[in-house]
Design a protein around this motif. Sequence first.
Motif, PDB file in Angstrom:
ATOM      1  N   LEU A 159       0.756  -1.365   0.140  1.00 22.61           N
ATOM      2  CA  LEU A 159      -0.063  -0.106   0.012  1.00 22.61           C
ATOM      3  C   LEU A 159       1.058   1.157   0.022  1.00 22.61           C
ATOM      4  N   PRO A 160       1.903   1.363   0.719  1.00 21.93           N
ATOM      5  CA  PRO A 160       2.820   2.266   0.735  1.00 21.93           C
ATOM      6  C   PRO A 160       3.528   2.350  -0.421  1.00 21.93           C
ATOM      7  N   LEU A 161       4.106   1.308  -1.204  1.00 20.32           N
ATOM      8  CA  LEU A 161       5.147   1.154  -2.269  1.00 20.32           C
ATOM      9  C   LEU A 161       4.516   1.558  -3.444  1.00 20.32           C
ATOM     10  N   ILE A 162       3.137   1.109  -3.673  1.00 20.09           N
ATOM     11  CA  ILE A 162       2.465   1.503  -5.042  1.00 20.09           C
ATOM     12  C   ILE A 162       2.598   2.833  -5.376  1.00 20.09           C
ATOM     13  N   PRO A 163       1.984   3.573  -4.432  1.00 18.70           N
ATOM     14  CA  PRO A 163       1.970   4.912  -4.671  1.00 18.70           C
ATOM     15  C   PRO A 163       3.249   5.961  -4.982  1.00 18.70           C
ATOM     16  N   VAL A 164       4.139   5.332  -4.294  1.00 14.67           N
ATOM     17  CA  VAL A 164       5.501   5.927  -4.438  1.00 14.67           C
ATOM     18  C   VAL A 164       6.083   5.589  -5.741  1.00 14.67           C
ATOM     19  N   ILE A 165       5.948   4.269  -6.005  1.00 17.94           N
ATOM     20  CA  ILE A 165       6.438   3.941  -7.590  1.00 17.94           C
ATOM     21  C   ILE A 165       6.020   4.690  -8.685  1.00 17.94           C
ATOM     22  N   ALA A 166       4.349   4.529  -8.579  1.00 12.30           N
ATOM     23  CA  ALA A 166       3.736   5.212  -9.581  1.00 12.30           C
ATOM     24  C   ALA A 166       4.111   6.815  -9.813  1.00 12.30           C
ATOM     25  N   SER A 167       4.365   7.455  -8.438  1.00 13.66           N
ATOM     26  CA  SER A 167       4.780   8.973  -8.435  1.00 13.66           C
ATOM     27  C   SER A 167       5.983   9.235  -9.172  1.00 13.66           C
ATOM     28  N   ILE A 168       6.897   8.433  -8.506  1.00 10.20           N
ATOM     29  CA  ILE A 168       8.379   8.311  -9.231  1.00 10.20           C
ATOM     30  C   ILE A 168       8.514   8.211 -10.785  1.00 10.20           C
ATOM     31  N   ALA A 169       7.773   7.281 -11.004  1.00 14.01           N
ATOM     32  CA  ALA A 169       7.702   7.002 -12.623  1.00 14.01           C
ATOM     33  C   ALA A 169       7.048   8.167 -13.460  1.00 14.01           C
ATOM     34  N   LEU A 170       5.867   8.836 -12.787  1.00 12.67           N
ATOM     35  CA  LEU A 170       5.199   9.866 -13.562  1.00 12.67           C
ATOM     36  C   LEU A 170       6.243  10.946 -13.362  1.00 12.67           C
ATOM     37  N   MET A 171       6.882  11.311 -12.356  1.00 15.50           N
ATOM     38  CA  MET A 171       8.172  12.504 -12.283  1.00 15.50           C
ATOM     39  C   MET A 171       9.035  12.349 -13.105  1.00 15.50           C
ATOM     40  N   PHE A 172       9.580  11.124 -13.393  1.00 17.17           N
ATOM     41  CA  PHE A 172      10.641  11.013 -14.321  1.00 17.17           C
ATOM     42  C   PHE A 172      10.291  11.385 -15.739  1.00 17.17           C
ATOM     43  N   GLU A 173       9.112  10.823 -15.910  1.00 20.22           N
ATOM     44  CA  GLU A 173       8.424  11.229 -17.350  1.00 20.22           C
ATOM     45  C   GLU A 173       8.379  12.699 -17.484  1.00 20.22           C
ATOM     46  N   CYS A 174       8.009  13.428 -16.538  1.00 21.60           N
ATOM     47  CA  CYS A 174       7.643  14.633 -16.652  1.00 21.60           C
ATOM     48  C   CYS A 174       8.920  15.775 -16.755  1.00 21.60           C
ATOM     49  N   VAL A 175      10.086  15.123 -16.191  1.00 23.23           N
ATOM     50  CA  VAL A 175      11.405  16.058 -15.889  1.00 23.23           C
ATOM     51  C   VAL A 175      12.018  15.814 -17.206  1.00 23.23           C
ATOM     52  N   PRO A 176      12.236  16.659 -18.112  1.00 22.35           N
ATOM     53  CA  PRO A 176      13.245  16.414 -19.362  1.00 22.35           C
ATOM     54  C   PRO A 176      14.378  15.553 -19.244  1.00 22.35           C
ATOM     55  N   LEU A 177      15.129  16.167 -17.982  1.00 21.81           N
ATOM     56  CA  LEU A 177      16.415  15.586 -17.726  1.00 21.81           C
ATOM     57  C   LEU A 177      16.191  13.993 -17.239  1.00 21.81           C
ATOM     58  N   LEU A 178      15.101  13.642 -16.681  1.00 21.91           N
ATOM     59  CA  LEU A 178      15.144  12.056 -16.263  1.00 21.91           C
ATOM     60  C   LEU A 178      14.149  11.393 -17.291  1.00 21.91           C
ATOM     61  N   SER A 179      13.547  11.985 -18.301  1.00 24.23           N
ATOM     62  CA  SER A 179      12.910  11.105 -19.241  1.00 24.23           C
ATOM     63  C   SER A 179      13.658  10.176 -20.241  1.00 24.23           C
ATOM     64  N   GLY A 180      13.108   9.311 -20.723  1.00 21.35           N
ATOM     65  CA  GLY A 180      13.671   8.506 -21.764  1.00 21.35           C
ATOM     66  C   GLY A 180      14.885   7.384 -20.903  1.00 21.35           C
ATOM     67  N   ARG A 181      15.497   7.074 -21.952  1.00 18.95           N
ATOM     68  CA  ARG A 181      16.453   5.990 -21.443  1.00 18.95           C
ATOM     69  C   ARG A 181      17.441   6.198 -20.406  1.00 18.95           C
ATOM     70  N   GLY A 182      17.848   7.659 -20.281  1.00 18.42           N
ATOM     71  CA  GLY A 182      18.596   8.133 -19.340  1.00 18.42           C
ATOM     72  C   GLY A 182      17.860   7.846 -17.849  1.00 18.42           C
ATOM     73  N   GLY A 183      16.733   8.259 -17.906  1.00 18.57           N
ATOM     74  CA  GLY A 183      16.140   7.938 -16.518  1.00 18.57           C
ATOM     75  C   GLY A 183      15.625   6.672 -16.163  1.00 18.57           C
ATOM     76  N   ASP A 184      15.677   5.828 -17.354  1.00 15.88           N
ATOM     77  CA  ASP A 184      15.568   4.188 -17.002  1.00 15.88           C
ATOM     78  C   ASP A 184      16.840   3.783 -16.136  1.00 15.88           C
ATOM     79  N   VAL A 185      17.815   4.194 -16.873  1.00 15.17           N
ATOM     80  CA  VAL A 185      19.057   3.738 -16.301  1.00 15.17           C
ATOM     81  C   VAL A 185      19.570   4.292 -14.947  1.00 15.17           C
ATOM     82  N   LEU A 186      19.075   5.664 -14.923  1.00 18.73           N
ATOM     83  CA  LEU A 186      19.145   6.306 -13.297  1.00 18.73           C
ATOM     84  C   LEU A 186      18.557   5.663 -12.426  1.00 18.73           C
TER      85      LEU A 186
END
Length: 203
Positions: A159-186
């Motif tokens: 229950l705590p883990l799921i919202p955190v993962i979903a939030s981080i994934a969405l944040m990575f997509e919305c921040v240009p420096l974190l989106s794409g392959r670079g963000g996946d590796v990071l």
Amino acid sequence: MSNRLLQFRSVLVMESILRLRRTSTLVLFLFMCAAAFMLMPEAGSGGTTFLIEGRRVLLNSAATSLETAMLGGMVFSLAGFYLVSNSIARDVRTGVGRLVAATPVSSARYLAGKLFGNILYLSIIAAVFMTACMGMHLLRGEMPLEPVTYFKTFGIMFLPLIPVIASIALMFECVPLLSGRGGDVLYFFIWTLSLALTAAIVT
């Protein structure tokens, strides 16, 4: 129901349905059933769930739910990110993003719908994994199945883990420096580092 709530619900339902209809989701469900099979060894096979002072712990609901929730949560914290990390990029690639942009849906409601759609999708995956683990307990457990114990243990973990993962994934997509392959590796390196730090603190 207000138009804002309807717009939010439409994005949430669209996100959930599109993900659940994918063939990869069915493959994932089958993989989770196989994972539950491997995580819960048969009592007479020599495999163990827990060892305390050299003695094997009885395969009751408390032991099996704790083991599967802990190991499943560890893998889920990595795999869950990659399962939902491409939601916005997919809309851009498929043209859905242009259709959404032509509607009155605001960016905030669009992102909120994406976030809660990802949370719902990950929750369904976690529920399927828990159900598979309970099924394996019926086959291999040494004590009767206690569903409430599973619900509590998986709830504490997921229950705590799921919202955190979903939030981080969405944040990575919305921040240009974190989106794409670079963000996946990071994210992979951050996940690996967090495991190493946790192990160092525990030991």
